[in-house]
Scaffold this motif. Structure first.
Motif, PDB file in Angstrom:
ATOM      1  N   ALA A   1       6.962  -2.540   2.984  1.00 29.92           N
ATOM      2  CA  ALA A   1       7.088  -1.879   4.251  1.00 29.92           C
ATOM      3  C   ALA A   1       7.040  -0.292   3.751  1.00 29.92           C
ATOM      4  O   ALA A   1       6.336   0.537   4.422  1.00 29.92           O
ATOM      5  N   LYS A   2       7.686   0.194   2.890  1.00 31.47           N
ATOM      6  CA  LYS A   2       7.849   1.539   1.962  1.00 31.47           C
ATOM      7  C   LYS A   2       5.928   1.793   1.833  1.00 31.47           C
ATOM      8  O   LYS A   2       5.714   3.047   2.239  1.00 31.47           O
TER       9      LYS A   2
ATOM     10  N   GLU B   1       0.659   5.759   5.682  1.00 33.74           N
ATOM     11  CA  GLU B   1       0.510   6.506   6.742  1.00 33.74           C
ATOM     12  C   GLU B   1       0.599   8.105   6.645  1.00 33.74           C
ATOM     13  O   GLU B   1      -0.024   8.697   6.951  1.00 33.74           O
TER      14      GLU B   1
ATOM     15  N   ARG C   1       3.426   0.840   3.256  1.00 35.97           N
ATOM     16  CA  ARG C   1       2.820   0.856   4.687  1.00 35.97           C
ATOM     17  C   ARG C   1       3.064   2.291   5.186  1.00 35.97           C
ATOM     18  O   ARG C   1       2.157   3.251   5.505  1.00 35.97           O
ATOM     19  N   GLU C   2       4.350   2.725   5.143  1.00 37.42           N
ATOM     20  CA  GLU C   2       4.922   4.007   5.610  1.00 37.42           C
ATOM     21  C   GLU C   2       4.154   5.216   4.716  1.00 37.42           C
ATOM     22  O   GLU C   2       3.753   6.079   5.336  1.00 37.42           O
ATOM     23  N   THR C   3       4.073   5.068   3.268  1.00 39.91           N
ATOM     24  CA  THR C   3       3.466   6.062   2.762  1.00 39.91           C
ATOM     25  C   THR C   3       2.122   6.063   2.711  1.00 39.91           C
ATOM     26  O   THR C   3       1.565   7.364   2.919  1.00 39.91           O
TER      27      THR C   3
END
Length: 700
Positions: free
Chosen positions: A588-589, A595, A591-593
């Motif tokens: 999840a992290k 973006e 994926r956020e990074t």
């Protein structure tokens, strides 16, 4: 009163002459006395040193003879028949039986064998294998040896050993030793007296004092390492214990400077030292110097008395000269008088003739001066008139110079004001030029910074693109890791289920073992009821019981292992669950990074476009600044030309002003000189009158 003054002057002349000659004679006598004293001191010291060295050699021979005489005293023991053929017991018995034959110089006599055990003729025994004299006989193979001063183990007194080897069939089987009290050495050193301060002492090879009139020094002071003795003296004593002979001046045990000689006592570890204070060596020279001083004083007094008589008789004719000169001086300046003296065939007569010639010459000069007095008065009046005219002309020149200087001062003020204004303009232009140069540098720096920023942004864009690609790879790898972790979790769950089945099987085995044990116990009971017929069955029942017990123990052990495996599986299941959660969180992290990286990439592309626009604007500003800078330099060059012209004008004005000041100063000096000249003219006129009145007093 006048006669007393004359006698006083005459007395002073005599005193001066006598004093000068007396001082000269005194200096010569003192120099001669000092030379004689030093020469005598040098020769006497040399003779004394030679004498001390000879005495040292004599005492060295005396000590050598004395010490070796002790060795000869052992000849009676070594050459005895029992020594040539007897055993140790026989030799010991013999020396103790013949104690009355012991020489008086020995405290006691010992016999020492190869084992180092000594036997004294007074009944004592001990071990001396560590002594120097034992090693000298048996290790070094010497026939005899004289030891240094040591403390006797038998008596506890200070003594030294004289030993001589015993040979049977050419082989050393032992040695006799005589123990000599240190009093023998002390008597030798105390017998050495050289004047008031001369003394002697003996040192051994280790530098320890072996014999000295002060017994507190013996074996307690070491002349080679005693810090109370100067280093140079310690080096001298170190050289002395190495052997041979020598001498020198040094500070030794007494603390005074001494002349010290040393001589090695051959065949012994001893060196004899003889010391004489330097003051004693110089005593005779000092007495010679004192006698020379007394003789010089007597000679000086006699010479001074003789000089007074001779000079007084030589100066007696001068009284006539003095009387004649005073008669000329006390009259009315009559230059026609002359000095008359009889027996003028010496230096005083020559002085009188010279004085008469001087008075005659003075008579002619005064006569000519009197003739020139009137002409000098007329010249003085003409000089006064000329000085007055010169003073008037100088005052007019000073007034004209003051007027010109006032005009030049006004001109200098105007030039200074103009120069100040030009300097202010120059300062403003310089400030403007510095500002333009600063702006140009700042624009160039800004342009360089923007270009560098554009380059950095490009680098950042590339890094961001690489980071985005890396994040894609990382996201895929994280997803693969999560899938594999899920597979591991499934395997672990299967293992957990199988471990449960194993525990159930182990419980069944344990139950079977218990039932088998019960059956074995029943079989044993029945076999006991059957008696002899049941013995075979009893053995089988016993083996079954043992098998049951063994199975039960193995079942319990397997149960314990299965429990541990179960606990480990539970821990693995928990860790696997935590790992799965961590993988999900990481995914999840990531994926956020990813973006955020994409957003940064877009912002950096916009920033790069804006930076290019800023760079173009800065290039245009830099071109405009360069044109302004060129114009400012042209203004600066023109302003420098104006400043140079103003400086030249200021310099010329200052030169003119300085010249006028110098002219005014010179004119003032001339005016002062004219005034002074007027005063001098007046003084000269008065002086001419005074000189005329004085000259008129001379009778020519």
């Amino acid at each position: 009163m006048q006669k007393s003054t004359q006698k006083q002057k005459h007395g002073k002349l005599v005193v001066r002459v006598v004093l000068a000659l007396g001082i000269a004679i005194l200096v010569l006598n003192a120099g001669q006395g000092l030379l004689v004293k030093n020469s005598a001191a040098s020769e006497i010291e040399k003779l004394y040193e030679d004498s001390v060295s000879q005495i040292s050699s004599i005492f060295q021979d005396d000590v050598y003879t004395t010490l070796h005489s002790y060795v000869d005293q052992l000849h009676y023991y070594v050459e005895s028949s029992v020594s040539q053929t007897g055993t140790t017991e026989e030799i010991v018995e013999w020396i103790r039986a013949n104690v009355y034959h012991r020489p008086k110089c020995f405290d006691y006599v010992i016999y020492v064998g190869k084992d180092g055990i000594y036997y004294s003729d007074d009944g004592n025994t001990g071990n001396v294998s560590d002594r120097t004299y034992f090693k000298a006989i048996f290790t070094e193979g010497r026939d005899y040896f004289i030891d240094s001063v040591i403390v006797s183990r038998n008596t506890g007194k200070l003594s030294f050993h004289v030993v001589k080897a015993i040979k049977q069939n050419g082989e050393t089987i032992g040695f006799f030793g005589g123990i000599v009290p240190i009093d023998e050495l002390l008597d030798i050193t105390k017998s050495i007296h050289l004047g008031k301060s001369g003394y002697a002492f003996i040192i051994d090879k280790q530098g320890y004092i072996a014999a000295h009139s002060n017994t507190d020094f013996i074996l307690k002071r070491n002349v080679t390492n005693d810090t109370d003795i100067p280093e140079q003296s310690r080096k001298f004593f170190t050289h002395a214990i190495q052997g041979g002979t020598g001498a020198g001046f040094l500070t030794s045990l007494t603390g005074a400077r001494e002349f010290v000689t040393f001589a090695e006592v051959e065949g012994t570890p001893m060196t004899i030292i003889i010391a004489v204070e330097e003051a004693q060596l110089r005593e005779v020279a000092n007495k010679v110097g004192s006698l020379i001083g007394v003789f010089s004083i007597i000679f000086l007094v006699a010479v001074i008395l003789l000089l007074i008589l001779v000079i007084a008789s030589a100066l007696k004719p001068l009284q006539v000269v003095q009387t004649t000169i005073e008669s000329i001086a006390s009259g009315d300046a009559d230059l026609t008088k002359r000095i008359e003296i009889k027996n003028a065939n010496n230096e005083i007569g020559a002085v009188v003739n010279g004085f008469n010639s001087f008075v005659g010459k003075l008579h002619d000069i005064i006569k000519q001066v009197k003739d020139s007095k009137s002409e000098l008065s007329l010249a003085g009046e003409n000089l006064a008139a000329s000085a007055e005219d010169t003073s008037t002309s100088i005052r007019e020149i000073i007034e004209n110079i003051d007027s010109v200087r006032t005009q030049i001062d006004h001109q200098a003020n105007s030039v200074d004001q103009a120069a100040g204004a030009v300097n202010q303009v120059s300062s403003n232009i310089s400030s403007l030029e510095r500002m333009i140069e600063g702006q140009s540098d700042q624009v160039q720096n800004a342009s360089s910074a923007v270009e560098q920023m554009i380059g950095n942004i490009s680098s950042v864009n590339q890094s961001v693109e690489k980071m985005a690609s890396s994040f894609d790879t990382l996201r895929s790898a994280a997803q693969d890791g999560l899938n594999k972790q899920n597979d591991v979790n499934a395997k672990i769950e299967d293992i957990e289920a199988q471990s449960v089945m194993l525990q159930e099987a182990n419980a069944a085995i344990s139950s079977i073992a218990e039932q088998t044990n019960l059956l074995a116990m029943n079989a044993a009971i029945e076999a006991a009821h059957a008696g002899d017929a049941g013995k075979g069955f009893s053995v089988v029942a016993d083996e079954i019981r043992k098998l049951s017990e063994t199975s039960g123990e193995q079942s319990r052990s397997i149960g314990e292992q299965l429990n541990r495996i179960k606990d480990s599986i539970v821990s693995v299941v928990n860790a696997s669950a935590s790992s799965s959660e961590a993988f999900m969180s990481v995914t999840a992290k990531i994926r956020e990074t990813d973006e955020l990286v994409m957003l940064i990439k877009g912002a950096m592309e916009e920033q790069q476009a804006g930076s290019r626009q800023i760079g173009d604007s800065l290039h245009s500003m830099n071109d405009s600044t360069a044109e302004v800078k060129i114009a400012s330099r042209e203004m600066t060059e023109g302003n420098k030309a104006i400043l140079e012209e103003m400086e030249r004008l200021q310099s010329a004005t200052a030169s003119i002003k300085q010249s006028m000041d110098e002219m005014a100063h010179s004119a003032t000096k001339i005016n002062e000189t004219g005034a002074a000249l007027n005063d001098v003219t007046k003084d000269l006129s008065h002086s001419i009158d005074d000189i005329g009145s004085q000259i008129d007093q001379f009778a020519v």
